[in-house]
Design an enzyme around this catalytic site. Structure first.
Site, mmCIF file in Angstrom:
data_model
loop_
_atom_site.group_PDB
_atom_site.id
_atom_site.type_symbol
_atom_site.label_atom_id
_atom_site.label_comp_id
_atom_site.label_asym_id
_atom_site.label_seq_id
_atom_site.Cartn_x
_atom_site.Cartn_y
_atom_site.Cartn_z
ATOM 1 N N HIS A 270 0.811 -1.215 0.000
ATOM 2 C CA HIS A 270 0.000 0.000 0.000
ATOM 3 C C HIS A 270 0.846 1.268 0.000
ATOM 4 C CE1 HIS A 270 -3.134 2.845 0.757
ATOM 5 N NE2 HIS A 270 -2.551 3.250 1.861
ATOM 6 N N CYS A 271 2.065 1.207 0.529
ATOM 7 C CA CYS A 271 2.810 2.444 0.783
ATOM 8 C C CYS A 271 3.736 2.867 -0.358
ATOM 9 C CB CYS A 271 3.632 2.308 2.069
ATOM 10 S SG CYS A 271 2.612 2.209 3.561
ATOM 11 N N ILE A 272 4.662 2.004 -0.726
ATOM 12 C CA ILE A 272 5.743 2.423 -1.628
ATOM 13 C C ILE A 272 5.239 2.856 -3.006
ATOM 14 C CG2 ILE A 272 7.905 1.709 -2.720
ATOM 15 C CD1 ILE A 272 8.447 -0.016 -0.294
#
Length: 434
Positions: A270-272
């Site tokens: 979800h983040c990078i």
């Protein structure tokens, strides 16, 4: 009022409410159940709530046994948001994806605030953990709370503390990963510290919510940029006939000034893949063009298509067209040994190959069936690997290098392997590094 709330938190008598029972919210709720007398996990998905209350974990790296222990200690799940009024602390762990224009989509945050607004009261602390751009807490959440007549820093307390979960990482846990906390006011910060210091080993206070929000972005942009660099290096090395993994291994022997990052078929989680675009979007408001960050995003976003081109070239060398070929993708999760498919590049690979006419299936011991996700609905189930099954495919694409794969069997019985993870150090005519 601040002192009353601080006392509840420091004495572990507070009721903790956590909104969003996904990869971040559920382990956080279980951790708080170790310390506080009552924890309520809120979610709009009734199936999740039912599973939690029955002690059935739906996240692979969280055992049902550990969930049962958390229930025995006071964790309960609910779809009834009126129970927010019972909570002394409300922690928001909801998704913050990108829209189709790669701009921040804060709709989950806004809808959550709308759901909890009628039940907010004085002497509560609200903490946002979702990844977002600097200014979200102050510019978006604070006005929504104060519209209720609750003055932030006096009646209600507002903090931002970015999640740092790493699914499947047994070395670092919710308890042992340091927690960054920023408050809208000094009183908010002190309440935020009290909220988290009972659940994690180390709290790292910062001067503002904007600083905490920027910290989260820097952490993941740092990874995105370095992965983009090594992915671009992989493309250059491939053209030169150089093994990029051998280069990385050699460079990693330098005891200073170098950190090894490894290429792959793209970036997931979800983040990078998401965080860089949150900052580039916000930076434009200040007249700043984040060229370096955007370039890394372009490189990483292009990797699935580059892998598909390598598949086509490899099949062509075997006098086969990609159209009509039977292709097996190994691994659908975004990283090894987990069931997390958020933004997985394997989903993009599957979609691209299907659009080129390939007959594609997948095998992943952690993902038995592909669920419907925001962009894709493939309705496929995982193939069980056997020598006969492997030999039936024109090409096998190693996209996620799960430890449980039998790599020797895969190498022995596959007609053609396209290795995007550098697992096979020594190439043979049947193994193509991509």
């Amino acid at each position: 009022m601040c002192n009353n709330l601080l006392s509840l938190l420091k004495n572990k008598n507070a009721t903790i409410g956590i909104v969003g029972m996904g990869y971040v919210g559920l382990p956080l709720a279980m951790r708080y159940a170790d310390s506080f007398r009552q924890v309520i996990g809120f979610d709009i998905v009734s199936e999740r709530v039912s599973a939690i209350n029955k002690g059935h974990s739906y996240i692979e790296h969280i055992s049902s046994e550990s969930l049962v222990v958390a229930l025995e200690k006071g964790l309960k799940a609910s779809t009834d948001f009126s129970r927010i009024n019972e909570c002394d602390a409300i922690i928001l762990c909801v998704p913050t994806p990108l829209n189709k224009y790669r701009e921040p989509d804060l709709s989950f945050i806004f809808s959550t605030i709308e759901q909890i607004q009628p039940y907010l009261r004085p002497k509560q602390v609200v903490s946002l953990e979702s990844t977002t751009y600097p200014g979200t807490t102050e510019e978006e959440l604070r006005p929504r709370l104060e519209k209720l007549g609750l003055v932030v820093g006096e009646h209600i307390f507002l903090v931002y503390s970015p999640e740092r979960e790493d699914p499947g990482n047994s070395t670092y846990t919710t308890q042992t990963i340091p927690k960054v906390v920023g408050g809208c006011t000094e009183a908010c910060l002190q309440v935020g510290i009290a909220l988290y210091e009972r659940a994690v080993d180390r709290v790292v206070p910062v001067s503002s919510t904007q600083t905490a929000e920027m910290t989260k972005l820097l952490e993941n942009i740092h990874r995105a940029v370095n992965i983009g660099l090594v992915n671009e290096m992989k493309v250059v090395a491939d053209r030169m006939g150089i093994d990029i993994h051998e280069v990385i291994d050699a460079a990693a022997t330098k005891p200073f000034g170098f950190t090894a990052y490894y290429p792959g078929p793209g970036i997931g989680g979800h983040c990078i893949p998401v965080d860089p675009f949150y900052l580039t979007w916000k930076a434009r408001e200040y007249g700043v063009h984040t060229r370096f960050i955007e370039l890394a995003g372009e490189v990483n976003s292009a990797m699935p298509l580059w892998v598909v081109d390598k598949v086509a070239d490899a099949l062509n060398q075997h006098k086969k067209a990609i159209n009509g070929s039977r292709i097996l993708i190994l691994g659908m999760a975004y990283k090894k040994n987990v069931d997390d498919m958020r933004e997985s590049p394997s989903l993009q690979l599957l979609d691209l190959l299907l659009h080129k006419g390939a007959r594609v299936q997948y095998s992943d011991p952690h993902v038995a069936r592909l669920p419907k996700v925001r962009k894709y609905n493939f309705e496929l189930v995982s193939v069980t690997l056997t020598p006969k099954v492997l030999a039936s495919y024109d090409a096998v694409v190693l996209a996620t290098a799960h430890d449980s794969f039998d790599y020797a069997m895969i190498a022995e019985h596959s007609q053609l392997i396209i290795d995007t993870r550098g697992h096979y150090k020594h190439t043979s005519p049947s193994i193509i590094k991509a």
